[in-house]
Design a protein around this motif. Structure first.
Motif, mmCIF file in Angstrom:
data_model
loop_
_atom_site.group_PDB
_atom_site.id
_atom_site.type_symbol
_atom_site.label_atom_id
_atom_site.label_comp_id
_atom_site.label_asym_id
_atom_site.label_seq_id
_atom_site.Cartn_x
_atom_site.Cartn_y
_atom_site.Cartn_z
ATOM 1 N N ILE A 157 -3.339 -6.038 -13.311
ATOM 2 C CA ILE A 157 -3.626 -5.000 -14.151
ATOM 3 C C ILE A 157 -3.453 -3.910 -13.258
ATOM 4 C CG2 ILE A 157 -5.492 -3.616 -15.343
ATOM 5 C CD1 ILE A 157 -6.840 -6.366 -15.934
ATOM 6 N N GLY A 158 -3.679 -3.657 -11.923
ATOM 7 C CA GLY A 158 -3.460 -2.631 -11.275
ATOM 8 C C GLY A 158 -1.726 -2.373 -10.994
ATOM 9 N N GLY A 159 -1.099 -3.579 -10.843
ATOM 10 C CA GLY A 159 0.248 -3.221 -10.835
ATOM 11 C C GLY A 159 0.932 -2.842 -12.148
ATOM 12 N N GLU B 48 7.637 4.917 -4.802
ATOM 13 C CA GLU B 48 6.520 4.201 -4.040
ATOM 14 C C GLU B 48 5.928 3.575 -4.851
ATOM 15 O OE1 GLU B 48 6.630 7.401 -0.366
ATOM 16 O OE2 GLU B 48 5.496 7.606 -2.004
ATOM 17 N N GLU B 49 5.370 4.535 -6.110
ATOM 18 C CA GLU B 49 4.591 3.627 -7.125
ATOM 19 C C GLU B 49 5.212 2.402 -7.798
ATOM 20 O OE1 GLU B 49 2.105 7.302 -8.614
ATOM 21 O OE2 GLU B 49 3.673 6.878 -9.839
ATOM 22 N N GLY C 201 3.530 -1.164 -7.347
ATOM 23 C CA GLY C 201 3.235 -1.969 -8.400
ATOM 24 C C GLY C 201 3.795 -3.294 -8.518
ATOM 25 N N ILE C 202 5.145 -3.570 -8.186
ATOM 26 C CA ILE C 202 5.678 -5.037 -8.110
ATOM 27 C C ILE C 202 5.063 -5.782 -6.881
ATOM 28 C CG2 ILE C 202 7.828 -6.176 -7.531
ATOM 29 C CD1 ILE C 202 9.254 -3.567 -8.703
ATOM 30 N N VAL C 203 4.642 -5.175 -6.029
ATOM 31 C CA VAL C 203 3.934 -5.819 -4.913
ATOM 32 C C VAL C 203 2.592 -6.179 -5.502
ATOM 33 C CG1 VAL C 203 2.852 -5.776 -2.525
ATOM 34 C CG2 VAL C 203 5.168 -4.808 -3.006
ATOM 35 N N VAL D 69 0.595 -14.953 -7.413
ATOM 36 C CA VAL D 69 0.376 -15.982 -6.371
ATOM 37 C C VAL D 69 -1.325 -16.365 -6.600
ATOM 38 C CG1 VAL D 69 0.281 -16.359 -3.701
ATOM 39 C CG2 VAL D 69 2.157 -15.137 -4.886
ATOM 40 N N LEU D 70 -1.985 -15.586 -6.422
ATOM 41 C CA LEU D 70 -3.551 -15.660 -6.383
ATOM 42 C C LEU D 70 -3.644 -16.605 -7.963
ATOM 43 C CD1 LEU D 70 -5.170 -12.610 -5.006
ATOM 44 C CD2 LEU D 70 -4.635 -14.671 -4.061
#
Length: 439
Positions: free
Chosen positions: A48-50, A348-349, A353-355, A362-363
């Motif tokens: 959601i944050g991404g 940068e955003e 967001g992709i990271v 992965v989690l």
């Protein structure tokens, strides 16, 4: 058949070991379940944050803010000549001083100052000098992509040892000492108390501009819980009744914005129509532009409010500034809400967001695998493996189940019982044979 005396009353092994094992298995299962839930929540939060970060990146707030600042800087190049053409700015201050104590006292707007014999009007004046304003983005990352900042301002800094009349210097005694005993009653919201008022007047090339009266000393309150979370002393304040933390402050600087009208007269430049004088300052805080800046006078540990209100404040470091309303510095403050940082760029955003989305995916692997296994059910051949790995009390084949002891006893009987049972079976067979011969 009979049971030997040594085995009489034997009801199996003690249940304490398998009960402890069952409790340990249950606790391990619960811990694993909570860990999987925590990982699942973290994964959902990252995803959601991404997504939110990617949405913010599409708005390009950084690029838009920088573009607006560049436009204000271009407009300033065409309007700064009028401000630079000012030849002289003078500041006058007027307040009442107690002849007995030598400190400033409070007077009212009607001119009645209480005991006229003990109060005296204190007036002083100083002349400001034109200086180059410092770059507000010095040391910031945005400095490289922003245009050069060149602005001027009229200012006067304190120097108690300088003689009176020196340009650009606030001489000693420009403002008299003020006692906190002059603090009046609480405001309508109960969070402010004002002390001695001082009236400032700006004289810009012969044009007088009056500022609103400012308290030389004041007390500002905020709610602070008592106990281990009490930070009132760390902020330099003191607790009073009702859970309020009162912080005592003194005036240290005055700064205002000015503009020139169509007929060539200078005036204060308000940024809010409802309060023209209260919104023409240089200090931005929560959407308001204050003309006065205050510094906290810390209260020593163990002192109460009586100690603070008996103190006297000096103004040895008082300063004043006058700036143009078209100065790009104010546009930067409004665009960044006082932080002077335009935030991350859209690139940068996007990367951040992709990271976050990758980390969330992965989690999510382990919780999704557990959910898939639960919905599909156990595969063929895995039941026995799960019995050994996760023993259950209600499983008759589990080693910790009380039923498994009886099954093992039946499959592995006691040799003594086996012999006695065999002898009993032979005696019963012989008896049946004799009965048959008799018949």
């Amino acid at each position: 058949s009979s049971i030997p005396a040594g085995r009489a009353g034997h009801a199996g092994p003690s249940r304490a070991p398998w009960r402890c094992a069952a409790a340990s298995a249950a606790m391990a299962s619960l811990a694993g379940y909570l860990l999987r839930c925590l990982v699942a929540c973290a994964a959902v939060g990252c995803i959601i944050g991404g997504i939110c970060t990617l949405v913010l990146a599409s708005l390009a707030k950084h690029e838009k803010g920088v573009a607006k600042y560049k436009r204000s800087n271009e407009a300033w190049e065409s309007t700064r000549q009028a401000f630079d053409s000012i030849s002289k700015i003078e500041l006058r201050a007027a307040t009442f001083v107690n002849n007995t104590t030598g400190s400033a006292e409070k007077g009212n707007e009607s001119g009645e100052t209480g005991a006229a014999d003990s109060l005296q009007l204190h007036e002083s004046a100083l002349q400001m000098s034109r200086v180059t304003a410092p770059n507000p983005f010095e040391g910031h990352e945005e400095k490289e992509e922003l245009p050069p900042y060149v602005a001027t301002q009229f200012t006067a800094e304190s120097n108690s040892s300088a003689p009176k009349g020196l340009v650009g210097v606030v001489p000693g005694g420009f403002l008299p000492n003020a006692s906190f005993e002059s603090l009046g009653p609480e405001s309508w919201d109960g969070m402010h108390r004002s002390g001695t008022l001082v009236n400032f007047t700006l004289v810009v090339d012969g044009t007088e501009i009056e500022l609103d009266p400012m308290p030389m000393v004041r007390a500002v309150a905020h709610w602070e819980p008592e106990g281990m979370y009490d930070h009132c002393n760390a902020e330099g304040g003191t607790h009073q009744l009702g859970g309020k933390c009162w912080v005592y402050q003194r005036l240290v600087r005055v700064c205002v914005q000015m503009a020139k009208d169509d007929i060539g007269v200078w005036h204060l430049a308000p940024r809010a129509e409802d309060s023209p004088n209260a919104s023409s300052g240089c200090f931005y805080s929560h959407g308001q532009w204050r003309a006065g800046d205050y510094a906290t006078m810390p209260v020593p540990l163990g002192s109460d409010w009586h100690y603070e209100e008996n103190r006297t404040a000096s103004f040895h470091d008082f300063g004043v500034s006058v700036r143009s309303v078209h100065d790009p510095f104010f546009a930067a403050l409004a665009l960044t809400r006082g932080s002077l940082s335009f935030g991350w760029t859209s690139i940068e955003e996007d990367v951040f967001g992709i990271v976050l989305i990758i980390i969330g995916c992965v989690l999510c692997f382990q919780p999704m695998r557990t959910l898939y296994t639960t919905c599909r059910g156990p595969r063929r051949g895995s039941l026995e493996v799960n019995r050994r790995k996760y023993p259950r009390v209600d499983d008759p084949w589990s080693p910790i189940s009380p039923k498994s002891w009886h099954s093992r006893q039946q499959s592995n009987p006691d040799p003594e019982l086996v012999g006695m049972r065999f002898a009993g079976d032979e005696a019963q067979g012989a008896a049946r044979g004799e009965n048959h011969h008799e018949t």
